[in-house]
Design an enzyme around this catalytic site. Sequence first.
Site, PDB file in Angstrom:
ATOM      1  N   LEU A  19       2.682  -3.419   5.721  1.00  0.00           N
ATOM      2  CA  LEU A  19       3.786  -3.376   4.469  1.00  0.00           C
ATOM      3  C   LEU A  19       2.793  -3.837   3.260  1.00  0.00           C
ATOM      4  O   LEU A  19       3.042  -3.386   2.059  1.00  0.00           O
ATOM      5  CB  LEU A  19       4.924  -4.081   4.429  1.00  0.00           C
ATOM      6  N   GLU A  20       1.629  -4.514   3.322  1.00  0.00           N
ATOM      7  CA  GLU A  20       0.803  -4.888   2.377  1.00  0.00           C
ATOM      8  C   GLU A  20      -0.481  -4.017   2.154  1.00  0.00           C
ATOM      9  O   GLU A  20      -0.529  -2.767   1.808  1.00  0.00           O
ATOM     10  CB  GLU A  20       0.434  -6.322   2.566  1.00  0.00           C
ATOM     11  N   MET A  21      -1.726  -4.394   2.676  1.00  0.00           N
ATOM     12  CA  MET A  21      -2.895  -3.476   2.669  1.00  0.00           C
ATOM     13  C   MET A  21      -2.924  -2.384   3.837  1.00  0.00           C
ATOM     14  O   MET A  21      -3.540  -1.385   3.746  1.00  0.00           O
ATOM     15  CB  MET A  21      -3.921  -4.511   2.574  1.00  0.00           C
ATOM     16  N   ALA A  23       0.577  -1.067  -0.029  1.00  0.00           N
ATOM     17  CA  ALA A  23       0.101  -0.144  -0.059  1.00  0.00           C
ATOM     18  C   ALA A  23       0.850   1.423  -0.147  1.00  0.00           C
ATOM     19  O   ALA A  23       0.455   2.543  -0.576  1.00  0.00           O
ATOM     20  CB  ALA A  23      -1.072   0.025   1.190  1.00  0.00           C
TER      21      ALA A  23
END
Length: 335
Positions: free
Chosen positions: A134-136, A92
């Site tokens: 670190l992702e969504m 993201a």
Amino acid sequence: MRLCLSATIAAISACLSAPVSAQENVDKLKAPYRRPNAIPFPEAAPYSPQMATLGKMLFFDPRLSGKQNISCASCHNPSFGFEVPLPGAIGAANTPLPRKAPTVLNAAWTPIFFWDGRAPSLEIQAQGPITADLEMDGKFPEIVARLNEIPEYKARFAQLFPGRGVSQDSLLTAIATYERTIVSGWAPFDRWVEGDERAISEEAKRGFALFNGKAACATCHSGWNFTDNRFHDIGVPTKDIGRAKFDADDPKARYAFKTPGLRNLTYRAPFGHGGQFPDLDAILAFYETGGVERPSKSPLIRKLNLTPTERQDLLAFLRSLTAEKTETALPNLPN
């Protein structure tokens, strides 16, 4: 009676000792790769088209992310075999992630998830990327509040989850239900398994024999989805310890990653847990080296001594595993 019985026994013995035809051998090899007739759903989350539709909407909705700029489909894009054509997915914050997003194709038949197997169900798998910073980078209290403000979402959740409505658990159940419906379509290989001898080329048929014989790929890439769903160190140069982070007592878990399925490979490059291999030629070339020698390396991995013709035959077979029609209609998201 004795003469008749003796004759019968002799006939049976002759039948049993008769040589097996080449076609019978091929048919026996084909059998484990035949497609299943139905998708398995857990009793706690049975299939319904309404539930799958809701899950699909959520899968493509960026409002599940913290900045509302990324969705599940951002890393699991239908156009690329429900992966993305990058060595590492992009999070993201526009930050490359250390691992390639594994496909969710045929996830209904998968007992354990992520490259390192840290999630025992699709519901838990779906939770991981949504909340990982670190992702969504999503927060479920915020997501639930956001979806409750959208009338159509609120109504759908109320209908499908009476007395519960929008919640973390109901949201994850819906997404997992949709993900179980993501099944690779019929490939030329499937038509050949069902008896159409013209469905694949002679090169691909020889490649299938190599896959199950000299190349020994089927040792790990087994079953209709071409995976044993186990973890192996195949000798890839990496600092990522893989499965060992969650199974430290097993010396073979170090640098071990889950065997990926091989369906729809044509769309899914690059390959490897870190996208180390740009194409199928590169990964075959790696297997021909035998990989890095270290104590954790699987004893199943050995150098392949393929001739140029055998390599092309094996590639022809692998390409025959890609579905002839792969289309995913995008959902209309409610406002």
